[in-house]
Design an enzyme around this catalytic site. Sequence first.
Site, mmCIF file in Angstrom:
data_model
loop_
_atom_site.group_PDB
_atom_site.id
_atom_site.type_symbol
_atom_site.label_atom_id
_atom_site.label_comp_id
_atom_site.label_asym_id
_atom_site.label_seq_id
_atom_site.Cartn_x
_atom_site.Cartn_y
_atom_site.Cartn_z
ATOM 1 C CG ASP A 32 68.994 64.819 1.331
ATOM 2 O OD1 ASP A 32 67.911 64.524 0.793
ATOM 3 O OD2 ASP A 32 69.104 65.128 2.541
ATOM 4 C CG ASN A 87 60.244 58.912 0.076
ATOM 5 O OD1 ASN A 87 60.295 57.690 -0.074
ATOM 6 N ND2 ASN A 87 61.224 59.609 0.615
ATOM 7 C CD GLN A 94 56.196 64.270 -1.297
ATOM 8 O OE1 GLN A 94 55.244 63.504 -1.482
ATOM 9 N NE2 GLN A 94 56.463 65.276 -2.110
ATOM 10 C CB SER A 95 59.915 65.807 4.718
ATOM 11 O OG SER A 95 61.145 65.766 4.020
ATOM 12 C CB VAL A 96 60.710 68.693 0.408
ATOM 13 C CG1 VAL A 96 60.693 69.918 -0.511
ATOM 14 C CG2 VAL A 96 61.652 68.935 1.598
ATOM 15 C CG HIS A 100 62.391 65.291 -3.863
ATOM 16 N ND1 HIS A 100 61.249 65.895 -3.394
ATOM 17 C CD2 HIS A 100 62.797 64.443 -2.885
ATOM 18 C CE1 HIS A 100 60.981 65.450 -2.181
ATOM 19 N NE2 HIS A 100 61.907 64.553 -1.850
ATOM 20 C CG HIS A 102 65.453 60.690 -2.067
ATOM 21 N ND1 HIS A 102 65.993 61.372 -0.995
ATOM 22 C CD2 HIS A 102 64.116 60.914 -2.030
ATOM 23 C CE1 HIS A 102 65.012 61.975 -0.322
ATOM 24 N NE2 HIS A 102 63.861 61.713 -0.925
HETATM 25 P P1 DGP Z 1 61.579 63.656 1.180
HETATM 26 O O1 DGP Z 1 61.597 63.371 2.661
HETATM 27 O O2 DGP Z 1 61.474 62.429 0.301
HETATM 28 O O3 DGP Z 1 60.535 64.718 0.857
HETATM 29 O O4 DGP Z 1 63.016 64.274 0.869
HETATM 30 C C1 DGP Z 1 63.336 65.603 1.131
HETATM 31 C C2 DGP Z 1 64.821 65.679 1.307
HETATM 32 O O5 DGP Z 1 65.200 67.041 1.238
HETATM 33 C C3 DGP Z 1 65.337 65.168 2.650
HETATM 34 O O6 DGP Z 1 66.138 63.981 2.438
HETATM 35 C C4 DGP Z 1 66.185 66.287 3.206
HETATM 36 C C5 DGP Z 1 66.338 67.221 2.030
HETATM 37 N N1 DGP Z 1 66.382 68.626 2.389
HETATM 38 C C6 DGP Z 1 65.477 69.283 3.161
HETATM 39 N N2 DGP Z 1 65.820 70.572 3.258
HETATM 40 C C7 DGP Z 1 66.965 70.734 2.533
HETATM 41 C C8 DGP Z 1 67.790 71.855 2.259
HETATM 42 O O7 DGP Z 1 67.563 72.994 2.682
HETATM 43 N N3 DGP Z 1 68.889 71.633 1.484
HETATM 44 C C9 DGP Z 1 69.186 70.388 0.977
HETATM 45 N N4 DGP Z 1 70.279 70.284 0.229
HETATM 46 N N5 DGP Z 1 68.407 69.313 1.219
HETATM 47 C C10 DGP Z 1 67.312 69.492 1.980
#
Ligand code: DGP
Length: 114
Positions: A32, A87, A94-96, A100, A102
């Site tokens: 992450d 999430n 959740q942001s993406v 996924h 974690h």
């Molecule tokens: P969530 O908030 O549960 O959707 O988790 C998304 C995660 O993705 C957050 O912990 C940060 C990670 N993340 C966002 N952008 C990138 C990226 O470009 N590269 C990597 N390795 N992680 C990312």
Amino acid sequence: MADDPTLFERIASGDIPADLVYEDDRAIAFRDIHPVAPTHILVVPRKPIPRADAIEPEDEGLVGHLFTVARQVAADEGLTDYRLVMNCGEGAGQSVFHLHLHLLGGRDFSWPPG
Ligand code: DGP
């Protein structure tokens, strides 16, 4: 017209660099970018399921596979105790919007989560 690839599809294709720790034909795992624990790895299906409540019965094998990958990666990282978090929705963090898990380890975690 096809949807734009998600951020994690772009990582899977190599379009966006990431610190990959595992990959196979169904899933990838990478560190992450904003770690909240000494080990913080995302386990991601190649299939862009947007969120946990969009998992269909046909995805059950794939989702089970994510846990098998997480177990393998945790072992590779030397973790015996760790937390797996998924999430679902902005209100849950959740942001993406590409499914996924974690994998968090390397420190103690409180319960319930904040
Ligand atoms: P969530 O908030 O549960 O959707 O988790 C998304 C995660 O993705 C957050 O912990 C940060 C990670 N993340 C966002 N952008 C990138 C990226 O470009 N590269 C990597 N390795 N992680 C990312």
